[in-house]
Scaffold this motif. Sequence first.
Motif, PDB file in Angstrom:
ATOM      1  N   THR A   1       0.843  -1.174   0.000  1.00 45.29           N
ATOM      2  CA  THR A   1       0.000   0.000   0.000  1.00 45.29           C
ATOM      3  C   THR A   1       0.883   1.230   0.000  1.00 45.29           C
ATOM      4  N   ILE A   2       0.511   2.196  -0.836  1.00 50.56           N
ATOM      5  CA  ILE A   2       1.213   3.479  -0.882  1.00 50.56           C
ATOM      6  C   ILE A   2       0.184   4.573  -0.668  1.00 50.56           C
ATOM      7  N   ALA A   3       0.521   5.541   0.180  1.00 52.38           N
ATOM      8  CA  ALA A   3      -0.388   6.664   0.441  1.00 52.38           C
ATOM      9  C   ALA A   3       0.415   7.946   0.507  1.00 52.38           C
ATOM     10  N   ALA A   4      -0.214   9.053   0.092  1.00 49.90           N
ATOM     11  CA  ALA A   4       0.432  10.364   0.135  1.00 49.90           C
ATOM     12  C   ALA A   4      -0.613  11.427   0.398  1.00 49.90           C
ATOM     13  N   GLY A   5      -0.183  12.544   0.954  1.00 46.97           N
ATOM     14  CA  GLY A   5      -1.094  13.642   1.211  1.00 46.97           C
ATOM     15  C   GLY A   5      -0.367  14.973   1.159  1.00 46.97           C
ATOM     16  N   TYR A   6      -1.118  16.030   0.920  1.00 47.77           N
ATOM     17  CA  TYR A   6      -0.571  17.386   0.871  1.00 47.77           C
ATOM     18  C   TYR A   6      -1.595  18.334   1.458  1.00 47.77           C
ATOM     19  N   LYS A   7      -1.133  19.319   2.228  1.00 47.40           N
ATOM     20  CA  LYS A   7      -2.034  20.351   2.730  1.00 47.40           C
ATOM     21  C   LYS A   7      -1.380  21.713   2.571  1.00 47.40           C
ATOM     22  N   VAL A  28       4.466   3.999   2.902  1.00 46.61           N
ATOM     23  CA  VAL A  28       4.362   2.712   2.227  1.00 46.61           C
ATOM     24  C   VAL A  28       4.220   1.639   3.299  1.00 46.61           C
ATOM     25  N   ALA A  29       3.396   0.647   3.016  1.00 51.53           N
ATOM     26  CA  ALA A  29       3.170  -0.427   3.980  1.00 51.53           C
ATOM     27  C   ALA A  29       3.069  -1.749   3.237  1.00 51.53           C
ATOM     28  N   TYR A  30       3.475  -2.796   3.932  1.00 54.69           N
ATOM     29  CA  TYR A  30       3.391  -4.142   3.375  1.00 54.69           C
ATOM     30  C   TYR A  30       2.898  -5.085   4.471  1.00 54.69           C
ATOM     31  N   SER A  31       1.992  -5.954   4.106  1.00 56.90           N
ATOM     32  CA  SER A  31       1.489  -6.956   5.021  1.00 56.90           C
ATOM     33  C   SER A  31       1.462  -8.284   4.277  1.00 56.90           C
ATOM     34  N   GLY A  32       2.170  -9.247   4.794  1.00 62.51           N
ATOM     35  CA  GLY A  32       2.211 -10.557   4.150  1.00 62.51           C
ATOM     36  C   GLY A  32       2.427 -11.650   5.173  1.00 62.51           C
ATOM     37  N   GLY A  33       1.511 -12.580   5.216  1.00 61.12           N
ATOM     38  CA  GLY A  33       1.644 -13.664   6.183  1.00 61.12           C
ATOM     39  C   GLY A  33       1.561 -13.134   7.604  1.00 61.12           C
ATOM     40  N   ARG A  34       2.567 -13.423   8.376  1.00 61.55           N
ATOM     41  CA  ARG A  34       2.602 -12.987   9.779  1.00 61.55           C
ATOM     42  C   ARG A  34       3.251 -11.615   9.977  1.00 61.55           C
ATOM     43  N   THR A  61       7.642   1.142  11.338  1.00 56.44           N
ATOM     44  CA  THR A  61       6.896   0.284  12.247  1.00 56.44           C
ATOM     45  C   THR A  61       6.882  -1.137  11.709  1.00 56.44           C
ATOM     46  N   GLY A  62       6.736  -2.076  12.606  1.00 55.11           N
ATOM     47  CA  GLY A  62       6.662  -3.464  12.198  1.00 55.11           C
ATOM     48  C   GLY A  62       5.929  -4.293  13.231  1.00 55.11           C
ATOM     49  N   ALA A  63       5.376  -5.389  12.778  1.00 53.48           N
ATOM     50  CA  ALA A  63       4.676  -6.303  13.682  1.00 53.48           C
ATOM     51  C   ALA A  63       4.855  -7.731  13.176  1.00 53.48           C
ATOM     52  N   TYR A  64       4.815  -8.663  14.118  1.00 50.07           N
ATOM     53  CA  TYR A  64       4.910 -10.079  13.781  1.00 50.07           C
ATOM     54  C   TYR A  64       3.894 -10.833  14.631  1.00 50.07           C
ATOM     55  N   ASN A  65       3.042 -11.575  13.964  1.00 48.09           N
ATOM     56  CA  ASN A  65       2.030 -12.378  14.636  1.00 48.09           C
ATOM     57  C   ASN A  65       2.653 -13.725  15.008  1.00 48.09           C
ATOM     58  N   LEU A  66       2.788 -13.963  16.307  1.00 49.56           N
ATOM     59  CA  LEU A  66       3.388 -15.199  16.795  1.00 49.56           C
ATOM     60  C   LEU A  66       2.414 -16.366  16.771  1.00 49.56           C
TER      61      LEU A  66
END
Length: 107
Positions: A1-7, A28-34, A61-66
């Motif tokens: 996922t890619i996101a951008a904004g301007y104000k 930018v974000a990526y989610s795959g598997g755990r 940031t990061g996360a891992y599903n155990l």
Amino acid sequence: TIAAGYKDITNEGEAGEDGDRTGWDLGVAYSGGRYEVALIYQAQEAEDSAGDADYYHVGLTGAYNLGGGLTIAGAVYIYDLDVNGNTSTFGDDTDGTVVMVEVQAKF
């Protein structure tokens, strides 16, 4: 996922520039598997009649599903605020690093 904004906020008051602000961000974000991971960058500029300020921050940031409802996550944010001129609106120059660790249990 890619996101951008301007104000772009223009506040034409008596002093002409009071309250003007511009900024943008990109993530930018990526989610795959755990795994989940995200990277963000933000930049802002603000002006008033006595000076201006520039603010930047980057975060990872990061996360891992155990499994079994248990997730570990972490984040690192680095920021920098540069104040130019004689203004109390924005405070003092500052920079720093924030580190967070999270353990989440779902039942």
